[in-house]
Design an enzyme around this catalytic site. Structure first.
Site, PDB file in Angstrom:
ATOM      1  N   GLU A  76      11.970 -16.064  15.861  1.00 46.54           N
ATOM      2  CA  GLU A  76      13.500 -15.463  16.396  1.00 46.54           C
ATOM      3  C   GLU A  76      13.117 -14.978  17.766  1.00 46.54           C
ATOM      4  O   GLU A  76      14.146 -14.833  18.614  1.00 46.54           O
ATOM      5  CB  GLU A  76      13.633 -14.422  15.609  1.00 46.54           C
ATOM      6  CG  GLU A  76      14.334 -14.465  14.195  1.00 46.54           C
ATOM      7  CD  GLU A  76      15.600 -15.185  14.088  1.00 46.54           C
ATOM      8  OE1 GLU A  76      15.994 -15.432  15.112  1.00 46.54           O
ATOM      9  OE2 GLU A  76      15.738 -15.613  12.952  1.00 46.54           O
ATOM     10  N   GLU A 119      -5.103 -16.180   0.427  1.00 41.27           N
ATOM     11  CA  GLU A 119      -4.951 -14.819   1.043  1.00 41.27           C
ATOM     12  C   GLU A 119      -6.784 -14.183   0.719  1.00 41.27           C
ATOM     13  O   GLU A 119      -6.687 -13.058   1.305  1.00 41.27           O
ATOM     14  CB  GLU A 119      -4.001 -14.079   0.112  1.00 41.27           C
ATOM     15  CG  GLU A 119      -4.279 -13.836  -1.229  1.00 41.27           C
ATOM     16  CD  GLU A 119      -3.300 -12.638  -1.944  1.00 41.27           C
ATOM     17  OE1 GLU A 119      -3.704 -11.779  -2.306  1.00 41.27           O
ATOM     18  OE2 GLU A 119      -2.008 -12.861  -1.689  1.00 41.27           O
TER      19      GLU A 119
END
Length: 322
Positions: A104, A135
């Site tokens: 963004e 992960e």
């Protein structure tokens, strides 16, 4: 940006599955809430009411850590002012939130896509589908950061609701060894992630409505903090004028209309004057505002802003100083 490395192999947790189960049992974010054990039998509106009540507690948890958040932001802005980057690193929901916040920044603050980055364990495919085992690898995080040629002016934010995710911890540890600024954002107290980072931000929101579903309150808390990290850092870097996004990039019709409105709000000029100013500055809102408020032409506005490191108020002060 996402991790460039796709991981498809499971990496066993230290101590094995039994040790991991024992560790998870100690985490607030994984705690079972017996008072909600029959929630599936409640009317939909009642479940929604309970869930909404849970969400209202998150801002208060964030508020408790505002001094630590502000310190992390100031340190980040200082590094970015020297040309450093802001890099998020996480797995699963945490990683996706980092990628979202990073993506963004170019349209909102006219940053180069290389200035704010998001790494997610497992690579691009992990944005839409879990990559099992990714992960669990500190080495994967180090490799992903090495692919970015990390420098001491960069800031790396490890994001993990549990605060124990190896990928996030590995990113912070590796970044710290290179001299980069490190921030650890988690939702459990006394987390390994916070301990590994220079700035540990532990937003303790309590057990989730659904046991262990940290995309809920923990995810909301992380999103709120990431909003602060990026937005206030950009304010400190001169990307705004008051509360106006004067560095917005007009890449579509909506943003072109917003650009016009921002110039109007900042200057009070007529539509004709605004269109002329935007045309003279190649659509750059900040430059257009400076031409109108400072009475300079487009090239002069660009020079003044370059000399003031992009801070519009400083450029205006330079114009108005005899």
């Amino acid at each position: 940006m996402t991790s460039t490395t796709d991981a498809n192999t499971d990496v066993p947790a230290p101590g094995g599955t039994d040790a991991l189960r024992a560790q998870l049992a100690t985490l607030t974010t994984e705690a079972f809430r017996p008072e909600l054990a029959e929630i599936d039998r409640l009317p939909t509106q009642e479940i929604a009411r309970i869930m909404n009540g849970e969400d209202t507690t998150v801002p208060a948890a964030v508020a408790e850590r505002l001094p630590q958040i502000a310190a992390a932001i100031d340190a980040t802005a200082a590094r970015m002012a020297r040309g450093g980057r802001l890099i998020y690193a996480g797995a699963g929901t945490a990683g996706r939130l980092g990628v979202l916040d990073a993506s963004e920044c170019p349209p909102t603050f006219n940053t180069d896509p290389s200035e704010v980055l998001g790494l997610i364990a497992g690579g691009p495919s992990a944005m839409v589908k879990a990559v099992e085992g990714a992960e669990d690898s500190k080495e994967l995080a180090a490799a992903d950061l090495d692919g970015l040629d990390l420098t001491a002016d960069d800031t790396v934010v490890g994001i993990s609701a549990s605060g124990r995710t190896p990928y996030a911890i590995g990113a912070v540890e590796h970044a710290r060894r290179t001299g980069a600024l490190t921030i650890g954002l988690s939702c459990n107290a006394d987390s390994a992630l916070a301990a590994a980072a220079e700035h540990g931000l532990e937003i303790v929101v309590g057990p989730e409505l659904l046991t262990g579903s940290t995309r809920l309150k923990a995810g909301t808390a992380q999103k709120l903090v990431l909003n602060m990290l990026s937005t206030i850092t950009m304010i400190r870097l001169g990307k705004t004028y008051g509360n106006l996004m004067v560095d917005v990039r007009a890449s579509n019709e909506k943003l072109r209309a917003r650009s016009h409105r921002i110039v109007s709000l900042a200057t009070g000029a007529s539509d004709e004057e605004i269109e002329a100013a935007l045309a003279a500055t190649d659509g750059e809102v900040k430059n257009a505002v400076l031409t109108l408020l400072g009475g300079v032409d487009g090239p002069a506005a660009a020079t003044l802003l370059a000399e003031s490191d992009g801070h519009l108020r400083a450029a205006l002060a330079a114009v108005r100083t005899p």
